[in-house]
Motif scaffolding. Sequence first.
Motif, PDB file in Angstrom:
ATOM      1  N   UNK A 130       0.825  -1.203   0.000  1.00  0.00           N
ATOM      2  CA  UNK A 130       0.000   0.000   0.000  1.00  0.00           C
ATOM      3  C   UNK A 130       0.861   1.256   0.000  1.00  0.00           C
ATOM      4  N   UNK A 131       0.299   2.344  -0.521  1.00  0.00           N
ATOM      5  CA  UNK A 131       0.987   3.628  -0.553  1.00  0.00           C
ATOM      6  C   UNK A 131       0.162   4.630   0.256  1.00  0.00           C
ATOM      7  N   UNK A 132       0.770   5.220   1.274  1.00  0.00           N
ATOM      8  CA  UNK A 132       0.062   6.159   2.144  1.00  0.00           C
ATOM      9  C   UNK A 132       0.620   7.567   1.977  1.00  0.00           C
ATOM     10  N   UNK A 133      -0.265   8.513   1.713  1.00  0.00           N
ATOM     11  CA  UNK A 133       0.124   9.916   1.628  1.00  0.00           C
ATOM     12  C   UNK A 133      -0.242  10.613   2.930  1.00  0.00           C
ATOM     13  N   UNK A 134       0.779  11.207   3.564  1.00  0.00           N
ATOM     14  CA  UNK A 134       0.580  11.911   4.829  1.00  0.00           C
ATOM     15  C   UNK A 134       1.031  13.358   4.663  1.00  0.00           C
TER      16      UNK A 134
END
Length: 300
Positions: A227-231
């Motif tokens: 998964x790719x998480x943008x914070x």
Amino acid sequence: MTTMTNPGQPRTVPRRRRRTRRLLITLVVIVGLLVAADFAAASVFEYQVSKRAREQFHLTDDPAVRVNGFSFLAQAIAGEYGHVSIDAKGVPVKDTLRDLEVHVDLMGVAAPLGDLLSGSLKQVRIAEVEGQVKVKASDVNRAILENKNPLISQIANVTIDPISEADAQSDPDDRTEKQQAEAERATELEDDDDTKAGAKICATGDIGGEETDFCAYGLIQLVDAAKAKFTPSRLEVTNSVLGSGELPKQFEAGILQMLTVTLDPGELPFTVTPTAVNVEPGILSVKGKAFDVVLSGSDL
């Protein structure tokens, strides 16, 4: 004294020149036939690979397959293909991600042509696989909208741009000269094949009845294997009331929370393990490599 040519004697092309011309024409025809045969054979191979890739990706249409290098027939006779690329567009994953792009490079493919064409192929060995799944801005827009926020009634016009990891975490205007120099050195050392990358995501939203343009700066990171998480860590906003200014803290915190999204593009194809994230204009992507891959049975 002038020498006259006998007008009654026909001018003839030397016999050697005629033979050379016929030979050249024959060679051109043979080369043309070989090239046509090469392309025809490659088309058959690409069609068979495309059908198998369609089944694995669960697509409604056949993906594009290309055998790189010349000649195909020489590779086919040897049963080894140096570089095969596969591209699929419009790949859906669940309800949110509906328009993924999948790109796969297969290097060092061992597959006997006869077995492949006859349908008896049971095993394919691949020396190296590079896979990448790209998530477009339209899918990121849908993912953001799933994080419902009463402060924002709608979000549209999402754009994505790559930035340095330093700019993702702090505003360049707020840095001292020393901090800016350190940020520039860190940017030079950044690797495209890293588990994190800087991203700027901008959009237009209705905030308190005012159409507001905002940009969030933050890191996209590889989490939970695939998964790719943008914070986002900071926010810039512009509307007719504020101009270019800051929102009250509670508004800013709510928007940053709404823009914190985790994208799950599913498993990368051909057993590739995700190892990096990447940001391109309009695209967030997850990519990885695998070596000495053997595909058999239902994989084919």
